[in-house]
Design a protein around this motif. Structure first.
Motif, short mmCIF file in Angstrom:
data_model
loop_
_atom_site.label_atom_id
_atom_site.label_comp_id
_atom_site.label_asym_id
_atom_site.label_seq_id
_atom_site.Cartn_x
_atom_site.Cartn_y
_atom_site.Cartn_z
N ARG A 1 4.13 -2.06 -11.51
CA ARG A 1 4.51 -0.71 -11.08
C ARG A 1 6.03 -0.52 -11.17
O ARG A 1 6.52 0.49 -11.66
N LEU A 2 6.79 -1.52 -10.70
CA LEU A 2 8.25 -1.42 -10.74
C LEU A 2 8.76 -1.37 -12.18
O LEU A 2 9.71 -0.65 -12.48
N HIS A 3 8.11 -2.10 -13.08
CA HIS A 3 8.48 -2.03 -14.51
C HIS A 3 8.30 -0.61 -15.02
O HIS A 3 9.15 -0.10 -15.76
N LYS A 4 7.20 0.03 -14.66
CA LYS A 4 6.93 1.40 -15.11
C LYS A 4 8.01 2.37 -14.62
O LYS A 4 8.26 3.39 -15.26
N GLU A 5 8.63 2.03 -13.49
CA GLU A 5 9.69 2.87 -12.93
C GLU A 5 11.08 2.45 -13.44
O GLU A 5 12.09 2.95 -12.95
N GLY A 6 11.11 1.49 -14.38
CA GLY A 6 12.37 1.11 -14.99
C GLY A 6 13.12 -0.01 -14.31
O GLY A 6 14.27 -0.30 -14.66
N HIS A 7 12.51 -0.69 -13.33
CA HIS A 7 13.18 -1.78 -12.63
C HIS A 7 12.98 -3.11 -13.36
O HIS A 7 11.96 -3.34 -14.00
N ASP A 8 13.97 -3.98 -13.22
CA ASP A 8 13.91 -5.35 -13.72
C ASP A 8 13.33 -6.19 -12.59
O ASP A 8 14.04 -6.54 -11.64
N ALA A 9 12.02 -6.47 -12.64
CA ALA A 9 11.35 -7.15 -11.54
C ALA A 9 10.50 -8.32 -12.04
O ALA A 9 9.93 -8.25 -13.13
N VAL A 10 10.43 -9.37 -11.21
CA VAL A 10 9.58 -10.53 -11.49
C VAL A 10 8.87 -10.92 -10.19
O VAL A 10 9.32 -10.60 -9.11
N TRP A 11 7.74 -11.63 -10.33
CA TRP A 11 7.02 -12.14 -9.17
C TRP A 11 7.18 -13.65 -9.10
O TRP A 11 7.40 -14.31 -10.12
N VAL A 12 7.09 -14.18 -7.88
CA VAL A 12 7.27 -15.62 -7.65
C VAL A 12 5.96 -16.35 -7.90
O VAL A 12 4.94 -16.06 -7.26
N GLU A 13 6.01 -17.32 -8.82
CA GLU A 13 4.83 -18.13 -9.13
C GLU A 13 4.43 -18.94 -7.90
O GLU A 13 5.24 -19.66 -7.34
N GLU B 1 0.81 -1.21 0.00
CA GLU B 1 0.00 0.00 0.00
C GLU B 1 0.85 1.27 0.00
O GLU B 1 0.36 2.34 -0.31
N SER B 2 2.13 1.13 0.37
CA SER B 2 3.04 2.29 0.46
C SER B 2 4.07 2.30 -0.66
O SER B 2 5.12 2.92 -0.53
N ILE B 3 3.78 1.65 -1.77
CA ILE B 3 4.76 1.53 -2.85
C ILE B 3 5.23 2.90 -3.36
O ILE B 3 6.38 3.05 -3.76
N ASP B 4 4.36 3.89 -3.31
CA ASP B 4 4.78 5.24 -3.76
C ASP B 4 5.98 5.74 -2.98
O ASP B 4 6.83 6.44 -3.52
N THR B 5 6.05 5.39 -1.73
CA THR B 5 7.14 5.84 -0.87
C THR B 5 8.41 5.00 -1.06
O THR B 5 9.48 5.53 -1.32
N TRP B 6 8.29 3.68 -0.95
CA TRP B 6 9.50 2.86 -0.93
C TRP B 6 10.07 2.50 -2.31
O TRP B 6 11.26 2.21 -2.42
N SER B 7 9.27 2.54 -3.34
CA SER B 7 9.80 2.14 -4.66
C SER B 7 10.91 3.08 -5.13
O SER B 7 11.83 2.65 -5.84
N LYS B 8 10.86 4.32 -4.73
CA LYS B 8 11.88 5.29 -5.14
C LYS B 8 13.23 5.02 -4.48
O LYS B 8 14.26 5.48 -4.95
N ALA B 9 13.23 4.26 -3.38
CA ALA B 9 14.47 3.96 -2.65
C ALA B 9 15.16 2.69 -3.15
O ALA B 9 16.25 2.37 -2.71
N LEU B 10 14.52 1.97 -4.07
CA LEU B 10 15.12 0.72 -4.56
C LEU B 10 16.31 1.03 -5.46
O LEU B 10 16.29 1.99 -6.23
N PRO B 11 17.35 0.19 -5.37
CA PRO B 11 18.54 0.44 -6.18
C PRO B 11 18.27 0.22 -7.67
O PRO B 11 17.63 -0.76 -8.05
N ALA B 12 18.75 1.13 -8.48
CA ALA B 12 18.59 1.01 -9.93
C ALA B 12 19.54 -0.06 -10.45
O ALA B 12 20.65 -0.23 -9.94
N GLY B 13 19.09 -0.81 -11.43
CA GLY B 13 19.95 -1.78 -12.09
C GLY B 13 20.09 -3.12 -11.40
O GLY B 13 20.72 -4.02 -11.94
N ARG B 14 19.50 -3.28 -10.24
CA ARG B 14 19.57 -4.58 -9.55
C ARG B 14 18.28 -5.35 -9.79
O ARG B 14 17.19 -4.81 -9.60
N PRO B 15 18.37 -6.62 -10.21
CA PRO B 15 17.16 -7.42 -10.40
C PRO B 15 16.37 -7.53 -9.10
O PRO B 15 16.96 -7.64 -8.02
#
Length: 106
Positions: free
Chosen positions: A79-91, A47-61
């Motif tokens: 959402r992370l893709h839209k911010e340029g992150h290389d992200a996947v979810w666990v099946e 619910e707080s992704i707006d706050t913490w997503s900006k603190a994630l390191p760029a370029g790290r999967p």
């Protein structure tokens, strides 16, 4: 680029020297009911992704998981893709991780 990762592939990545950033994005109530996590993960309130997503390191999967690998983790990945992150979810999410006999920590 795939949007998801299976348990076996995640295990291989976590065992490798350059492991991805692992995020537990279960809803606050789900996390409070069972605070155990996959070793190396950090819980972030989706619910707080707006706050913490900006603190994630760029370029790290990034690998994210929720309870069952459903809408919560998938929306976080989108959402992370839209911010340029290389992200996947666990099946299957944390449920599949536990059911496959993988360890969790308190």
């Amino acid at each position: 680029m795939p949007n998801s990762i299976d348990i076996n592939t995640l295990n291989q990545l976590l065992a490798a020297g350059d492991a991805p950033l692992l995020l537990d994005v279960r809803r606050k109530a789900d996390y409070a009911a069972m605070p155990q996590i996959i070793e190396g993960a950090r819980w972030w309130d989706p619910e707080s992704i707006d706050t913490w997503s900006k603190a994630l390191p760029a370029g790290r999967p990034i690998v994210v998981y929720c309870v069952k690998g459903g809408s919560v983790s998938q929306s976080v990945v989108n959402r992370l893709h839209k911010e340029g992150h290389d992200a996947v979810w666990v099946e299957g999410g944390l449920k599949a991780w536990i059911e496959s006999g993988q360890p969790i920590i308190n």
